[in-house]
Each structure stands twice: as structure tokens, then as C-alpha cells.
Write a protein that holds these residues in place. Structure first.
Motif, PDB file in Angstrom:
ATOM      1  N   GLY A   4      11.146  -5.624  19.466  1.00 16.61           N
ATOM      2  CA  GLY A   4       9.688  -5.099  20.152  1.00 16.61           C
ATOM      3  C   GLY A   4       8.429  -5.305  19.330  1.00 16.61           C
ATOM      4  N   VAL A   5       7.326  -5.202  19.941  1.00 17.37           N
ATOM      5  CA  VAL A   5       6.250  -5.386  19.315  1.00 17.37           C
ATOM      6  C   VAL A   5       5.347  -4.361  20.036  1.00 17.37           C
ATOM      7  N   ALA A   6       3.925  -4.190  19.476  1.00 22.79           N
ATOM      8  CA  ALA A   6       2.916  -3.297  20.115  1.00 22.79           C
ATOM      9  C   ALA A   6       1.526  -4.258  20.212  1.00 22.79           C
ATOM     10  N   TYR A   7       0.900  -4.307  20.972  1.00 25.87           N
ATOM     11  CA  TYR A   7      -0.485  -4.947  21.214  1.00 25.87           C
ATOM     12  C   TYR A   7      -1.370  -3.836  21.120  1.00 25.87           C
ATOM     13  N   VAL A   8      -2.617  -4.110  20.507  1.00 22.61           N
ATOM     14  CA  VAL A   8      -3.640  -3.208  20.548  1.00 22.61           C
ATOM     15  C   VAL A   8      -4.821  -4.184  20.948  1.00 22.61           C
ATOM     16  N   PHE A   9      -5.552  -3.561  22.103  1.00 20.76           N
ATOM     17  CA  PHE A   9      -6.731  -4.092  22.570  1.00 20.76           C
ATOM     18  C   PHE A   9      -8.151  -3.305  22.316  1.00 20.76           C
ATOM     19  N   ARG A  10      -9.109  -3.973  22.069  1.00 17.47           N
ATOM     20  CA  ARG A  10     -10.345  -3.166  22.060  1.00 17.47           C
ATOM     21  C   ARG A  10     -11.534  -3.817  23.174  1.00 17.47           C
ATOM     22  N   ARG A  11     -12.276  -3.031  23.634  1.00 18.64           N
ATOM     23  CA  ARG A  11     -13.017  -3.300  24.430  1.00 18.64           C
ATOM     24  C   ARG A  11     -14.705  -3.439  23.860  1.00 18.64           C
ATOM     25  N   ASP A  12     -15.255  -4.718  24.175  1.00 22.01           N
ATOM     26  CA  ASP A  12     -16.316  -5.048  23.723  1.00 22.01           C
ATOM     27  C   ASP A  12     -17.341  -5.239  24.879  1.00 22.01           C
ATOM     28  N   GLY A  13     -18.037  -4.274  25.240  1.00 21.28           N
ATOM     29  CA  GLY A  13     -19.104  -4.458  26.520  1.00 21.28           C
ATOM     30  C   GLY A  13     -18.119  -4.170  27.709  1.00 21.28           C
ATOM     31  N   ALA A  14     -18.058  -5.175  28.408  1.00 24.39           N
ATOM     32  CA  ALA A  14     -17.058  -5.181  29.583  1.00 24.39           C
ATOM     33  C   ALA A  14     -15.892  -5.912  29.473  1.00 24.39           C
ATOM     34  N   THR A  15     -15.375  -6.398  28.338  1.00 22.21           N
ATOM     35  CA  THR A  15     -14.689  -7.671  28.030  1.00 22.21           C
ATOM     36  C   THR A  15     -13.461  -6.666  27.104  1.00 22.21           C
TER      37      THR A  15
END
Length: 391
Positions: A4-15
């Protein structure tokens, strides 16, 4: 394999872009790292309920704290309970808020056989330490207290989907607060119209004076989500949300809930939005859910009442369990069991069923522990219920 893994996403503006891929330093096969996740600011917590140290027994579980250091995400701590034991599955649910973290276990017997528990950890300087073990005031054997958890500052909520709420085994959510340094149960929440087998408390989310609770088997599997708000008199149910567009199917609406800044997201993993595709899933976003006043409201779609699939007993179970269903008229019924990857593991019934109740036995001696799905199909209607094999 199955680490298993976990992913982190970050928003920059609308992306939105992927910022990190998290794995623990003691990564291992079959640890189920990532089965539960939560994030708050620059800190994230990830559960690994099947973690096993080389010197210990199977499935004791662990949870990991990661923090973004301005450049990358790094592991900050591994959390373990003071009373570690095999089969506990510590890390089935997790939550984090500032210097507090909460971790639920699937099986803990301090308050009663497999009644469940949740643990609160606090960060002091650079060290995370256990500061409380939360138990319900009215424990239920195999009540799954800890199946879902969340924390916000000095307040926490713990779901128990088989607890006694408005009815036996309808489910409940327990609210705890840190008062004078001690974590204490201050309230117990349940749906005003709860029924046995609703699994109220299977998912919970806390944001300040607002709590959202999922009941994904309410209405025979259509599911529902409830919102509660705290006022001077205590916690009050604000609204009950039910999907209307596809309410005739076993959507399991409320299987997941997430609440933030008065906005609620409700997941329904078995919604069929495309007639040609089964189990496509959907989410619904609500705004202003904690501003509702007056009596509880709900939106109800059309349902099918001539076929029902009851909760299995016992649940969790060892080796075998009884699965009951009923039909009001003679009809062809198919009952199958699937694993969480959608693979069929058993076909229990495939013939015309006479009117009335029927009981099937599911033998799982050769299957690994975990959550499985029982699916009943009859007259174009599908009912789905999860069952838990835990030896």
C-alpha cells in the motif's frame, strides 16, 4: 505485494497536482498501508491495520504521521498503542488535527468482546505519545466502536456501526471532549429514524460544532447521511440526506463523508450513473449543511420493498456466518459473495425462492481475513451488504 501507498495532492490555483507518494520506513508486504488516511495542514496520518513487526503476531496494526517540511513529505512518527496485541488492526481509521491524532481499532476487548476502541495521541515537542484510550459508556459486544474516527482540536467523534442507537444494532456515533486534560464522552448520536442494520456510524466527519455521520445500509442499502450541530442544549440532528436520483439501487450512500467549512461531501460507491456500467460510484456535495434549522428533513426516492437482505450474524465472524434474505413473492434470487477487488469468492444461491425468509450459510475457512460484500440480485434489484471475516 499489497503493502500500500498514500498519495498527497496539492491545489495551485485551479490545478491539482501530485506532491508526494508516502510509504513508511518499515514498509512490508500485506500491511494495507493507506487503508485509512487523514490530513490537516502540513501533517498527514496514514493507517496500516495489517502491519506486523517481525517479533510480534499478525495484524497488530500501526499508524504513521508524515509532515511536509517545505520541500518534501517526510515520516515523522510511527504510532502504536500501549496495549498492542495480535488481531487488533490498529489503524483501521485515523484522524489528525494540529498536535492531536486519533486512531481506531477494529477489535479491542477491554470494554467487552470485540467492542472496539480508539486512541488519542498528542505531540509534545517532537514526540508523539498516547494520552487517552476512548471507550463507549455503553459498549456492545462486537459493536465496531472505532470503525470510523475524526478529531478537531479538543473534540473527537467515534463511529460504532453495530452499537445500539435508535434500535438494536442500528449504529451510533460518540462525541468526546477534552475537559481539564481528560478525554470524556459527552454525547451519543444516532439517527432519529434509525433501524437495525443501518450501520449508522460507518463513516464520520467532525468540523467544529458540526458532525456528519454516514449510515450506508439505511433503507436496505440505499444509504443516508446525517448532519448534527451543537447548540446550548447539546447535539441536534439537522438533516438527513438521501440520494434521490438512483435510490432504487443499493448505492450505499454515506459509505464515506467529509465535512469542512460547512461543506459536506457524501460518497456512494455503488451508484449506477451509467446503465451500461455497474458500480460506477458518485459523490454529492452539499453547502451550508450546518446552517439548517428546524426539524429534520430528508429527500427520499422510490424504493423496492419486496426484496430484503438482512445483516449477517455474527458479524464480524469466524469461519462461517448466517446470511438471511426474504422475498414477498416467488422470484429468482442470486446471492454471491465478492472480495473488495470485485472477485467472486462464493455463489450461495441461484434459484427461485419461495415467499418468506431464507437463511444461507457462508463458509469462509479457506479465505483470508478481511471485508467481503454479499450481493443479492432479484427482479432487477441489487442489495449489497459488507461482512467482516476476523479470526
Amino acid at each position: 505485494a499489497n503493502g500500500g501507498v498514500a498519495y498527497v495532492f496539492r491545489r495551485d490555483g485551479a490545478t491539482w497536482s501530485r506532491e508526494g507518494k508516502l510509504t513508511p520506513a518499515d514498509f512490508e508486504d500485506n500491511g494495507d498501508f493507506g487503508l485509512s488516511v487523514a490530513i490537516n495542514g502540513d501533517a498527514a496520518i496514514v493507517g496500516s491495520p495489517d502491519f506486523e513487526e517481525e517479533t510480534s503476531a499478525l495484524d497488530e496494526g500501526a499508524a504513521y504521521i508524515f509532515r511536509h517540511n517545505g520541500t518534501i513529505w517526510v515520516e515523522e512518527a510511527r504510532l502504536l498503542p500501549d496495549d498492542r496485541e495480535a488481531g487488533k488492526k490498529f489503524g483501521m481509521s485515523v484522524g489528525i488535527s494540529g498536535d492531536y491524532a486519533i486512531v481506531g481499532v477494529l477489535i479491542d476487548s477491554e470494554a467487552g468482546a470485540a467492542a472496539g476502541a480508539a486512541y488519542v495521541f498528542e505531540k509534545d515537542n517532537d514526540t508523539w505519545a498516547q494520552v487517552a484510550k476512548l471507550l463507549p459508556n455503553d459498549p456492545v459486544l462486537a459493536g465496531t466502536f472505532g470503525i470510523a474516527v475524526d478529531i478537531d482540536g479538543d473534540r473527537a467523534v467515534v463511529g460504532a456501526q453495530v452499537a445500539t442507537g435508535n434500535a438494536t444494532a442500528s449504529g451510533a456515533a460518540y462525541v468526546f471532549e477534552r475537559v481539564a486534560g481528560v478525554w470524556t464522552q459527552v454525547d451519543k448520536l444516532f439517527g432519529s429514524d434509525g433501524a437495525g442494520g443501518d450501520f449508522f456510524g460507518n463513516s464520520v466527519s467532525l468540523d467544529g460544532d458540526c458532525v456528519a455521520v454516514g449510515a450506508y445500509l439505511a433503507g436496505g442499502g440505499t444509504g443516508a447521511a446525517y448532519v448534527f450541530a451543537k447548540d446550548a442544549g447539546g447535539w441536534v440532528q439537522q438533516v438527513k440526506l438521501i440520494e434521490t436520483d438512483n435510490a432504487v439501487t443499493a448505492n450505499q450512500y454515506g459509505a464515506s463523508v467529509s465535512l469542512s467549512d460547512n461543506t459536506l461531501v457524501v460518497g456512494a460507491p455503488f451508484t449506477n450513473l451509467d446503465a451500461g456500467l455497474a458500480f460506477t460510484g458518485s459523490i454529492t456535495i452539499f453547502e451550508g449543511v450546518c446552517n439548517i434549522t428546524g426539524t429534520s428533513t430528508e429527500a427520499v426516492g422510490e424504493g423496492v420493498s419486496n426484496v430484503s437482505l438482512q445483516p449477517n450474524y455474527p458479524n464480524p465472524f469466524r469461519d462461517e456466518t448466517a446470511i438471511s434474505f426474504s422475498v414477498m413473492e416467488a422470484t429468482h434470487v442470486s446471492v454471491k459473495v465478492f472480495d473488495m477487488l470485485g472477485r467472486e469468492v462464493a455463489h450461495l444461491h441461484d434459484q427461485v425462492a419461495t415467499p418468506g425468509a431464507h437463511v444461507l450459510t457462508f463458509e469462509a475457512r479457506d479465505l483470508p481475513d478481511g471485508v467481503y460484500l454479499v450481493a443479492l440480485d432479484a427482479n432487477g434489484t441489487r442489495r449489497v451488504r459488507p461482512i467482516t471475516l476476523a479470526r
